[in-house]
Design an enzyme around this catalytic site. Structure first.
Site, PDB file in Angstrom:
ATOM      1  N   SER A  12     -11.085   5.971 -59.108  1.00 29.03           N
ATOM      2  CA  SER A  12     -11.693   5.058 -58.132  1.00 29.03           C
ATOM      3  C   SER A  12     -11.459   5.553 -56.704  1.00 29.03           C
ATOM      4  O   SER A  12     -12.339   5.440 -55.852  1.00 29.03           O
ATOM      5  CB  SER A  12     -11.167   3.636 -58.307  1.00 29.03           C
ATOM      6  OG  SER A  12      -9.840   3.517 -57.833  1.00 29.03           O
ATOM      7  N   ASN A  13     -10.290   6.132 -56.441  1.00 32.29           N
ATOM      8  CA  ASN A  13     -10.046   6.690 -55.101  1.00 32.29           C
ATOM      9  C   ASN A  13     -10.927   7.906 -54.858  1.00 32.29           C
ATOM     10  O   ASN A  13     -11.454   8.103 -53.762  1.00 32.29           O
ATOM     11  CB  ASN A  13      -8.569   7.064 -54.938  1.00 32.29           C
ATOM     12  CG  ASN A  13      -7.713   5.879 -54.532  1.00 32.29           C
ATOM     13  OD1 ASN A  13      -7.805   5.421 -53.403  1.00 32.29           O
ATOM     14  ND2 ASN A  13      -6.919   5.376 -55.449  1.00 32.29           N
ATOM     15  N   ARG A  63       3.861  24.687 -67.704  1.00 28.75           N
ATOM     16  CA  ARG A  63       3.509  24.224 -66.359  1.00 28.75           C
ATOM     17  C   ARG A  63       2.934  25.396 -65.550  1.00 28.75           C
ATOM     18  O   ARG A  63       1.915  25.249 -64.880  1.00 28.75           O
ATOM     19  CB  ARG A  63       4.739  23.661 -65.658  1.00 28.75           C
ATOM     20  CG  ARG A  63       4.455  23.078 -64.282  1.00 28.75           C
ATOM     21  CD  ARG A  63       5.741  22.720 -63.543  1.00 28.75           C
ATOM     22  NE  ARG A  63       6.552  21.730 -64.273  1.00 28.75           N
ATOM     23  CZ  ARG A  63       6.327  20.411 -64.185  1.00 28.75           C
ATOM     24  NH1 ARG A  63       5.346  19.954 -63.451  1.00 28.75           N
ATOM     25  NH2 ARG A  63       7.092  19.567 -64.851  1.00 28.75           N
ATOM     26  N   ARG A  89       0.179  14.474 -62.843  1.00 29.61           N
ATOM     27  CA  ARG A  89       1.044  15.612 -63.171  1.00 29.61           C
ATOM     28  C   ARG A  89       1.900  15.926 -61.958  1.00 29.61           C
ATOM     29  O   ARG A  89       1.381  16.019 -60.836  1.00 29.61           O
ATOM     30  CB  ARG A  89       0.211  16.855 -63.531  1.00 29.61           C
ATOM     31  CG  ARG A  89      -0.802  16.635 -64.624  1.00 29.61           C
ATOM     32  CD  ARG A  89      -0.184  16.391 -65.961  1.00 29.61           C
ATOM     33  NE  ARG A  89       0.638  17.511 -66.426  1.00 29.61           N
ATOM     34  CZ  ARG A  89       1.492  17.399 -67.455  1.00 29.61           C
ATOM     35  NH1 ARG A  89       1.651  16.237 -68.049  1.00 29.61           N
ATOM     36  NH2 ARG A  89       2.204  18.430 -67.838  1.00 29.61           N
ATOM     37  N   HIS A 107       0.007   7.310 -52.890  1.00 25.92           N
ATOM     38  CA  HIS A 107       1.044   6.742 -53.751  1.00 25.92           C
ATOM     39  C   HIS A 107       1.040   5.234 -53.526  1.00 25.92           C
ATOM     40  O   HIS A 107       1.072   4.787 -52.372  1.00 25.92           O
ATOM     41  CB  HIS A 107       2.412   7.341 -53.393  1.00 25.92           C
ATOM     42  CG  HIS A 107       3.538   6.787 -54.189  1.00 25.92           C
ATOM     43  ND1 HIS A 107       3.777   7.175 -55.492  1.00 25.92           N
ATOM     44  CD2 HIS A 107       4.482   5.866 -53.886  1.00 25.92           C
ATOM     45  CE1 HIS A 107       4.839   6.517 -55.953  1.00 25.92           C
ATOM     46  NE2 HIS A 107       5.281   5.722 -54.994  1.00 25.92           N
TER      47      HIS A 107
HETATM   48  C1  GRF Z   1      -3.799   3.915 -58.043  1.00 25.93           C
HETATM   49  O1  GRF Z   1      -2.732   2.995 -58.114  1.00 25.93           O
HETATM   50  C2  GRF Z   1      -3.413   4.988 -57.071  1.00 25.93           C
HETATM   51  O2  GRF Z   1      -2.568   4.523 -56.037  1.00 25.93           O
HETATM   52  C3  GRF Z   1      -2.663   5.960 -57.920  1.00 25.93           C
HETATM   53  O3  GRF Z   1      -3.335   5.951 -59.166  1.00 25.93           O
HETATM   54  C4  GRF Z   1      -3.897   4.643 -59.388  1.00 25.93           C
HETATM   55  C5  GRF Z   1      -5.289   4.754 -59.899  1.00 25.93           C
HETATM   56  O4  GRF Z   1      -6.050   5.419 -58.947  1.00 25.93           O
HETATM   57  N1  GRF Z   1      -2.675   7.241 -57.305  1.00 25.93           N
HETATM   58  P1  GRF Z   1      -7.587   5.870 -59.280  1.00 25.93           P
HETATM   59  O5  GRF Z   1      -8.348   4.592 -59.637  1.00 25.93           O
HETATM   60  O6  GRF Z   1      -7.531   6.809 -60.468  1.00 25.93           O
HETATM   61  O7  GRF Z   1      -8.068   6.500 -58.024  1.00 25.93           O
END
Ligand code: GRF
Length: 195
Positions: A12-13, A63, A89, A107
């Site tokens: 979503s971000n 890794r 990761r 974060h």
């Molecule tokens: C969110 O809580 C974000 O802060 C963290 O992962 C979660 C899901 O983010 N980084 P997204 O919907 O995958 O962007």
């Protein structure tokens, strides 16, 4: 600036970052969305937004092997800035050194509070009156790099980890694009956002 976004989940971000860069005049261009697993829901969203995607699976690799493949894909795309967005990761010091100064993460806590996982429950358990998210530069120390921006909101009496996370996400979606635009433009100074 050529921007790659690394995801592991719904992305979503990532969607908000890509949409923000579609605005003309934004110094960033979304050139790649990379996931560490093929089932990451964000991949289809990236394709729908017309952004090239790549999957570098971490399963069955050391890794070092995984990160070498990620770096190769990023370098092939001539990426200038890496945005971690729901990327689950932990990256090694060697990888971070290669990208230091050009890699950001979001974060879901007000760092330096609540580094690591389960941040919403930990904020509730600590009796916080406020909670929020932080965009920071990624360094070898987990969730500890220079802070570039933070968004803050009140904690409600009846909040659960789920309601807190749900109310924080839209704030993240405002914070990350704002920080990236400034970072890509070479601006200094931190972003402070309020619910
Ligand atoms: C969110 O809580 C974000 O802060 C963290 O992962 C979660 C899901 O983010 N980084 P997204 O919907 O995958 O962007």
């Amino acid at each position: 600036k050529r921007v790659a976004i690394l995801i592991s989940g719904s992305g979503s971000n990532m969607v908000k970052l890509v949409e923000s860069m579609a605005d003309s005049g934004h110094p960033g261009e979304a050139v790649l969305v990379l996931a560490n697993k093929a089932e990451a829901g964000g991949l289809t969203k990236a394709e729908a937004l017309g952004v090239p995607v790549a999957v570098v699976a971490h399963k069955g690799k050391t890794r070092e092997e995984f990160e070498a493949e990620v770096s190769a894909v990023l370098e092939a795309a001539e990426v200038d800035i890496v945005c971690l967005a729901g990327f689950m990761r932990v990256l090694s010091a060697a990888f971070v050194r290669e990208w230091q100064g050009r890699i950001l993460n979001i974060h879901p806590s007000l760092l330096p509070l609540f580094k690591g996982l389960d941040t919403h429950q930990r904020a509730l358990d600590a009796g916080m009156a406020v909670h929020g998210a932080t965009v920071h530069q990624v360094t070898a120390d987990l969730d500890a790099g220079p802070i570039l921006g933070q968004a803050v909101m009140p904690v409600h009496e009846d909040d659960t980890a789920e309601t807190l996370a749900a109310r924080l996400l839209p704030l993240e979606h405002r914070l990350y694009p704002e920080v990236l635009a400034r970072f890509a433009a070479g601006s200094r100074g931190r972003v402070a956002l309020f619910a």
